[in-house]
Design an enzyme around this catalytic site. Structure first.
Site, short mmCIF file in Angstrom:
data_model
loop_
_atom_site.label_atom_id
_atom_site.label_comp_id
_atom_site.label_asym_id
_atom_site.label_seq_id
_atom_site.Cartn_x
_atom_site.Cartn_y
_atom_site.Cartn_z
N CYS A 272 115.79 48.60 65.34
CA CYS A 272 116.14 48.65 66.75
C CYS A 272 114.94 49.11 67.59
O CYS A 272 113.96 48.39 67.69
CB CYS A 272 117.36 49.55 66.95
N HIS A 356 121.42 46.42 63.66
CA HIS A 356 121.77 47.67 62.98
C HIS A 356 122.34 47.36 61.60
O HIS A 356 123.55 47.17 61.43
CB HIS A 356 122.79 48.46 63.81
N GLU A 358 122.94 49.20 59.20
CA GLU A 358 123.75 50.24 58.57
C GLU A 358 125.25 50.02 58.77
O GLU A 358 126.07 50.76 58.21
CB GLU A 358 123.34 51.62 59.09
#
Length: 381
Positions: A272, A356, A358
């Site tokens: 990011c 992202h 995750e």
């Protein structure tokens, strides 16, 4: 008894609704997020600092909130905009209603407005500076005028360095692993941890650290303004560049530190804001996007394999692919608007991704990027 609330945009648009959080006034950049789940992870994502988040899914709050589903120590968003707040919150994990959660952290929220109309405005005109007035502040004949004044007084995120504001103030160690139902978060100190990773905190999400810890990384988290010399003195196997809010260009301290790290052969992985900073440190440029990418359903193509991944996104700035120097190669591209989603250095063990991986909240398609970082550290050894 319900309390009134007003949302005003800099273009003059005004929405009247119901206050669902704290009373008062808040301002920020108004953006929309298309994720259907994960409102607590969204609220606590530091990348939403100084932003008012509109959730396009109409029913928000129906599973309540809990102490586990957080991505930072507190709510980061400047405010929340939703269509409907259900009367009941039902989940065996729920500890607090969304409304009480917002009030407990003094965050404003507004419900009962036409979020479809709002989203169309933001889609067509771009992200707007805006303000929410709630409770007594939303009452009176001049309430709309005060709301518009507060919206237009917000300076906008362009040129705003927020990474150093949300970053940790001191170095700390991270040892929490990934979550499992009925077990909570794993204690990563119990397993083998062959790799020492130093993570720059520009507004890092907890689950990014958890996924690194679960892959055998001993994590040292450092403040955003830490010089590269101090980081390298910790003898890391790899350096991680975290996500975060605001404009990457003013973060000259981070760009300089990354450039210094890149002078070594230490593997570097950015996500990011960390992706944008790696691009800037390598000589590329960044641009402010119209309405940005915010959601958990964004298709991104791996330019090497051709595979298409569904990803979670949250950013309002992007690295400019046309500005990439010869030693920086595009690796991923958004299939929504063609913007650059990933780069890698051709002369250094460094790469980054805009979304992202995750998956908090969102799909897990891009999680193998963490494995790639581990493989780079292993190869260096």
């Amino acid at each position: 008894m319900s309390k009134p609330a007003i949302l005003a945009l800099e273009d003059g648009s005004v929405f009247h609704g119901t206050a669902i959080g704290a009373d008062g006034v808040t301002s920020g950049e108004v953006v929309f997020n298309t994720a259907m789940t994960g409102y607590q992870e969204i609220l606590t994502d530091p990348s939403y600092t100084r932003q008012i988040v509109t959730l396009t899914y109409p029913h928000i709050g129906n599973t309540g909130t809990n102490s586990e589903d957080v991505e930072s120590a507190s709510i980061a968003a400047a405010g929340l905009v939703i269509r409907d707040l259900p009367l009941l919150a039902s989940s065996f994990r729920s500890e607090q209603t969304l409304s009480d959660y917002l009030k407990s952290q003094n965050v404003l929220g507004i419900a009962d407005i036409d979020t479809r109309r709002l989203t169309r405005i933001l889609r067509d005109k771009g992200a707007q500076n805006g303000a929410i007035l709630a409770g007594a502040d939303a009452e009176g004949d001049d309430a709309v005028a005060r709301a518009l004044e507060a919206a237009r007084a917000f300076p906008g995120l362009k040129g705003m360095d927020l990474a150093k504001e949300v970053s940790c103030k001191a170095i700390y160690e991270w040892s929490e692993g990934e979550w499992a139902l009925g077990e909570g978060y794993a204690d990563a100190t119990q397993g083998d941890r062959p790799y020492h990773v130093v993570a720059y905190d520009y507004g890092v999400k907890f689950n990014i650290l958890r996924m690194l810890a679960s892959r055998g990384c001993r994590l040292t988290v450092v403040p955003a303004q830490t010089p590269a010399a101090e980081v390298m003195a910790l003898n890391p196997d790899g350096v991680f560049l975290a996500n975060g809010p605001g404009d990457p260009e003013p973060c000259d301290y981070a760009i300089k530190a990354i450039q210094d790290v890149l002078e070594t052969d230490t593997p570097v992985f950015g996500i990011c804001l960390g992706h944008q900073l790696l691009a800037l440190a390598s000589g590329a440029k960044t641009v402010k996007m119209g309405h940005g990418h915010h959601g958990a359903n964004h298709p991104v193509q791996d330019l090497d394999s051709g595979a298409v991944m569904i990803t979670s996104q949250n950013h309002g700035f992007a690295a400019d692919e046309d500005s990439l120097p010869d030693n920086l190669r595009a690796t991923h591209r958004s299939l929504f608007d063609g913007t650059l989603q990933g780069v890698e250095r051709t002369d250094r063990p460094a790469f980054s991704f805009q979304g992202h991986p995750e998956a908090s909240p969102g799909p897990r398609d891009v999680a193998p990027l963490f494995d790639r970082f581990i493989a780079m550290m292993q190869a260096r050894r």
